[in-house]
Design an enzyme around this catalytic site. Structure first.
Site, short mmCIF file in Angstrom:
data_model
loop_
_atom_site.label_atom_id
_atom_site.label_comp_id
_atom_site.label_asym_id
_atom_site.label_seq_id
_atom_site.Cartn_x
_atom_site.Cartn_y
_atom_site.Cartn_z
N HIS A 6 -11.07 1.43 -3.41
CA HIS A 6 -11.91 0.86 -2.65
C HIS A 6 -13.15 1.15 -3.94
O HIS A 6 -12.77 2.48 -4.93
CB HIS A 6 -12.20 1.81 -2.12
N ASP A 48 0.83 -1.41 -0.22
CA ASP A 48 0.14 0.18 0.04
C ASP A 48 1.00 1.11 0.12
O ASP A 48 0.93 2.53 1.01
CB ASP A 48 -0.89 -0.04 1.59
N HIS A 89 -11.04 7.12 1.32
CA HIS A 89 -9.58 6.87 0.85
C HIS A 89 -9.40 5.38 -0.53
O HIS A 89 -10.08 5.02 -0.42
CB HIS A 89 -8.70 6.28 1.81
N LYS A 107 -6.71 -4.63 -3.08
CA LYS A 107 -7.67 -5.27 -2.27
C LYS A 107 -9.19 -4.37 -1.80
O LYS A 107 -8.52 -3.35 -2.10
CB LYS A 107 -6.71 -6.18 -1.10
N CYS A 153 -1.78 -2.72 7.54
CA CYS A 153 -2.16 -3.63 6.28
C CYS A 153 -0.40 -4.28 6.85
O CYS A 153 -0.92 -5.67 6.41
CB CYS A 153 -2.45 -2.90 5.10
N ASP A 177 -4.79 -0.54 -1.99
CA ASP A 177 -6.16 -0.71 -1.61
C ASP A 177 -7.04 -0.21 -2.60
O ASP A 177 -6.16 1.44 -3.20
CB ASP A 177 -6.24 0.69 -0.73
#
Length: 188
Positions: free
Chosen positions: A61, A17, A78, A103, A142, A59
């Site tokens: 999202h 990340d 975020h 993810k 994470c 990440d």
């Protein structure tokens, strides 16, 4: 300067990340995040030179993700897919053939570990990877989840703590203890 990890073809360097939103100026910035980039780039170069696999998690999202505060989650908005905040740090030296793992892509489920719902464990076994070397952001969120999951998946696991930064610096000591107890090697 590399952390003097003895990389080989059975290793995977997992960069967790290293995204704009987790670095200074981002929506969920970790103090010291951007400063990790040169050291991580040295590890990427060392891993590649030794024939190790390089994997970068992120990440990724959806716009209205369950982890966001407006949905009752713990975090501000975020790393929304296809935004500048979700992009890898611009100075991170990811080659075109670097494996990128996304993810927390489902609306209704959060994921902290790079292994969570991504199929990464099976993929690494398929590639005969025995050891995972982990660095990135954030140590107490994470990175921690990824190291613990790597151990549960049966990989020898090395955390490069000096190339990770915590959201809560006070959590680093407890985090180190927990990861060591799970069987991970933690290198300062």
């Amino acid at each position: 300067m590399s952390m003097n990890v003895d990389y080989g073809p059975g290793d995977a360097l997992l960069v967790v990340d290293m995204q704009n939103d987790f670095c200074e100026g981002g929506a969920l910035a970790v103090t010291g995040g951007a400063a990790l980039v040169p050291g991580i780039n040295a590890e990427i170069a060392a891993a590649r030179a030794a024939g190790a696999l390089v994997v970068a998690s992120r990440d990724w999202h959806p716009v209205d993700h369950v982890s966001f505060a407006h949905r009752g989650g713990p975090w501000p908005v975020h790393c929304v897919q296809d935004t500048e905040g979700a992009a890898f740090h611009p100075d991170l030296a990811l080659e075109a053939d670097t494996i990128r793992v996304s993810k927390a892509t489902a609306f209704d489920a959060d994921a902290y570990s790079a292994f969570d719902g991504t199929g990464l464990g099976g993929y690494l076994r398929e590639k005969s990877i025995a050891r995972v070397i982990v660095c990135g952001l954030a140590l107490d969120v994470c990175v921690r989840a990824t190291v613990l999951e790597a151990r549960r998946e049966g990989f020898a696991t090395l955390l490069l703590e000096g190339l990770s930064a915590a959201v809560d610096p006070d959590a680093a000591i407890e985090c180190r203890r927990e990861l060591t107890e799970a069987g991970a090697e933690v290198r300062p």
